[in-house]
Design a protein around this motif. Structure first.
Motif, PDB file in Angstrom:
ATOM      1  N   THR A 100     -83.028  51.212  48.419  1.00 11.23           N
ATOM      2  CA  THR A 100     -82.044  50.684  49.341  1.00 11.23           C
ATOM      3  C   THR A 100     -80.728  51.426  49.263  1.00 11.23           C
ATOM      4  OG1 THR A 100     -81.252  49.013  47.793  1.00 11.23           O
ATOM      5  CG2 THR A 100     -83.085  48.390  49.229  1.00 11.23           C
ATOM      6  N   ASP A 101     -80.518  52.267  48.280  1.00 12.07           N
ATOM      7  CA  ASP A 101     -79.329  53.103  48.244  1.00 12.07           C
ATOM      8  C   ASP A 101     -79.494  54.347  49.108  1.00 12.07           C
ATOM      9  OD1 ASP A 101     -77.681  51.594  46.702  1.00 12.07           O
ATOM     10  OD2 ASP A 101     -78.347  52.478  44.808  1.00 12.07           O
ATOM     11  N   ARG A 102     -80.696  54.566  49.631  1.00 17.27           N
ATOM     12  CA  ARG A 102     -80.941  55.706  50.510  1.00 17.27           C
ATOM     13  C   ARG A 102     -80.862  55.212  51.943  1.00 17.27           C
ATOM     14  NH1 ARG A 102     -85.300  56.120  46.755  1.00 17.27           N
ATOM     15  NH2 ARG A 102     -84.896  57.696  45.179  1.00 17.27           N
ATOM     16  N   PHE A 109     -83.053  45.167  55.412  1.00 17.04           N
ATOM     17  CA  PHE A 109     -82.118  46.246  55.703  1.00 17.04           C
ATOM     18  C   PHE A 109     -81.901  47.126  54.481  1.00 17.04           C
ATOM     19  CE2 PHE A 109     -80.797  42.583  58.329  1.00 17.04           C
ATOM     20  CZ  PHE A 109     -80.996  43.128  59.580  1.00 17.04           C
ATOM     21  N   ARG A 110     -81.401  48.318  54.723  1.00 20.54           N
ATOM     22  CA  ARG A 110     -81.025  49.220  53.631  1.00 20.54           C
ATOM     23  C   ARG A 110     -79.639  48.868  53.089  1.00 20.54           C
ATOM     24  NH1 ARG A 110     -84.706  53.124  53.192  1.00 20.54           N
ATOM     25  NH2 ARG A 110     -86.002  53.607  55.013  1.00 20.54           N
ATOM     26  N   CYS A 111     -78.830  48.194  53.889  1.00 19.56           N
ATOM     27  CA  CYS A 111     -77.481  47.804  53.486  1.00 19.56           C
ATOM     28  C   CYS A 111     -77.329  46.303  53.721  1.00 19.56           C
ATOM     29  CB  CYS A 111     -76.457  48.580  54.306  1.00 19.56           C
ATOM     30  SG  CYS A 111     -74.747  48.030  54.080  1.00 19.56           S
ATOM     31  N   PHE A 112     -76.837  45.564  52.733  1.00 24.69           N
ATOM     32  CA  PHE A 112     -76.743  44.119  52.874  1.00 24.69           C
ATOM     33  C   PHE A 112     -75.839  43.716  54.029  1.00 24.69           C
ATOM     34  CE2 PHE A 112     -72.472  43.799  51.238  1.00 24.69           C
ATOM     35  CZ  PHE A 112     -72.040  42.538  51.627  1.00 24.69           C
ATOM     36  N   TYR A 113     -74.827  44.536  54.346  1.00 27.24           N
ATOM     37  CA  TYR A 113     -73.867  44.143  55.362  1.00 27.24           C
ATOM     38  C   TYR A 113     -74.494  44.053  56.750  1.00 27.24           C
ATOM     39  CZ  TYR A 113     -69.336  43.310  57.375  1.00 27.24           C
ATOM     40  OH  TYR A 113     -68.279  42.718  58.023  1.00 27.24           O
ATOM     41  N   PHE A 141     -67.275  41.638  48.036  1.00 25.22           N
ATOM     42  CA  PHE A 141     -68.033  42.784  48.543  1.00 25.22           C
ATOM     43  C   PHE A 141     -67.097  43.966  48.693  1.00 25.22           C
ATOM     44  CE2 PHE A 141     -66.151  41.576  52.503  1.00 25.22           C
ATOM     45  CZ  PHE A 141     -66.291  42.624  53.400  1.00 25.22           C
ATOM     46  N   SER A 142     -67.696  45.135  48.805  1.00 29.00           N
ATOM     47  CA  SER A 142     -66.930  46.376  48.927  1.00 29.00           C
ATOM     48  C   SER A 142     -67.193  47.040  50.270  1.00 29.00           C
ATOM     49  CB  SER A 142     -67.312  47.348  47.810  1.00 29.00           C
ATOM     50  OG  SER A 142     -68.670  47.733  47.936  1.00 29.00           O
ATOM     51  N   LEU A 143     -66.198  47.772  50.731  1.00 29.20           N
ATOM     52  CA  LEU A 143     -66.338  48.708  51.838  1.00 29.20           C
ATOM     53  C   LEU A 143     -65.847  50.052  51.328  1.00 29.20           C
ATOM     54  CD1 LEU A 143     -64.833  46.527  54.700  1.00 29.20           C
ATOM     55  CD2 LEU A 143     -67.227  47.212  54.502  1.00 29.20           C
ATOM     56  N   CYS A 170     -72.914  53.427  53.874  1.00 28.04           N
ATOM     57  CA  CYS A 170     -73.819  52.370  53.389  1.00 28.04           C
ATOM     58  C   CYS A 170     -73.943  52.294  51.864  1.00 28.04           C
ATOM     59  CB  CYS A 170     -75.195  52.532  54.017  1.00 28.04           C
ATOM     60  SG  CYS A 170     -75.263  52.007  55.745  1.00 28.04           S
ATOM     61  N   PRO A 171     -74.008  53.435  51.149  1.00 31.94           N
ATOM     62  CA  PRO A 171     -74.140  53.320  49.689  1.00 31.94           C
ATOM     63  C   PRO A 171     -72.968  52.639  48.998  1.00 31.94           C
ATOM     64  CG  PRO A 171     -74.772  55.514  50.438  1.00 31.94           C
ATOM     65  CD  PRO A 171     -74.113  54.837  51.591  1.00 31.94           C
ATOM     66  N   TYR A 172     -71.856  52.458  49.703  1.00 27.42           N
ATOM     67  CA  TYR A 172     -70.662  51.889  49.088  1.00 27.42           C
ATOM     68  C   TYR A 172     -70.277  50.537  49.690  1.00 27.42           C
ATOM     69  CZ  TYR A 172     -70.921  56.658  47.693  1.00 27.42           C
ATOM     70  OH  TYR A 172     -71.405  57.850  47.219  1.00 27.42           O
ATOM     71  N   VAL A 173     -71.189  49.972  50.459  1.00 22.24           N
ATOM     72  CA  VAL A 173     -71.024  48.608  50.979  1.00 22.24           C
ATOM     73  C   VAL A 173     -71.961  47.724  50.170  1.00 22.24           C
ATOM     74  CG1 VAL A 173     -71.110  47.110  52.996  1.00 22.24           C
ATOM     75  CG2 VAL A 173     -70.466  49.519  53.253  1.00 22.24           C
TER      76      VAL A 173
END
Length: 223
Positions: A14-16, A104-108, A152-154, A178-181
């Motif tokens: 999911t980090d990809r 999803f690959r990104c939770f957001y 959470f982070s953006l 995405c890797p930083y959200v």
């Protein structure tokens, strides 16, 4: 959009986001903090600069401006369901609507999904340290989150501009952002993670995460 129960995606996968991975670098910017998310609140200096270099503009100062830039690359209107970063199989990040899960690959993306759906969305994700974070969203309203201390982070990769040339595609945006959200159980977990990643990031309470989703899905007149 459909749900697939096979070809399980691991947490590492999911980090990809859309075929990319976090880039290794010796530069670390650490993290910043916002007590609340509002669309017109000014972003930290390094994040504003990194976003501007990536997008080929002088600076991206607010979440409203960031959302506008993303929507422009999505065709000029609202980001829609098909433009979210789906996985082919199960992932650690999903949203459930009317009993159906969308991975999803990104939770957001699950938060954005709530802004696009009429029904409540239950959100599940796993933080970088393995902690489970869950939320429930109804449209553009604030999230009810578990644990209550969740944040959470953006963010964006510090070297993102080197790959975009100042004219990124929507897929370039997924790869750089995405890797930083991420979601975290508390602020301390975010801050520990932020010092280790090659990105400019900002953290804020997860309960306010729907504000940025509104910037991505509303075509005008931000609240």
């Amino acid at each position: 959009m459909s749900n697939t129960d096979s070809d399980t995606t691991t947490i590492e996968d999911t980090d990809r986001c859309c075929g990319s991975t976090e880039q290794e670098t010796d530069t670390r910017s650490g993290g910043h903090w916002l007590d609340e998310v509002t669309l017109e609140k000014q972003l930290p200096d390094d994040l504003r600069t990194a976003l501007g270099r990536f997008l080929g503009v002088e600076s991206v100062d607010t979440l409203a401006e960031w959302g506008e830039q993303i929507r422009r690359r999505a065709g000029g209107g609202s980001v829609d369901v098909e433009q979210l970063c789906h996985t082919d199989g199960e992932s650690a990040h999903w949203g459930a609507v009317d009993g159906e899960r969308y991975h999803f690959r990104c939770f957001y993306d699950a938060v954005i999904l709530a802004s696009l759906e009429d029904s409540p969305v239950d959100i599940h994700t796993v933080s970088p340290d393995g902690a489970v974070v869950e939320a429930r969203a109804v449209g553009g309203d604030e999230l009810s989150v578990t644990p209550e201390t969740a944040v959470f982070s953006l963010g964006i990769a510090l070297d993102a501009h080197e790959r975009s040339g100042g004219d990124p595609t929507l897929q370039d945006g997924y790869a750089a952002i995405c890797p930083y959200v991420k979601a975290f159980p508390d602020r301390e977990a975010y801050e520990a993670w932020a010092t280790e990643v090659p990105a400019a990031t900002v953290g804020t309470p997860l309960s306010g995460a729907t504000a940025f989703a509104r910037a991505l899905t509303a075509e005008s007149n931000y609240d």
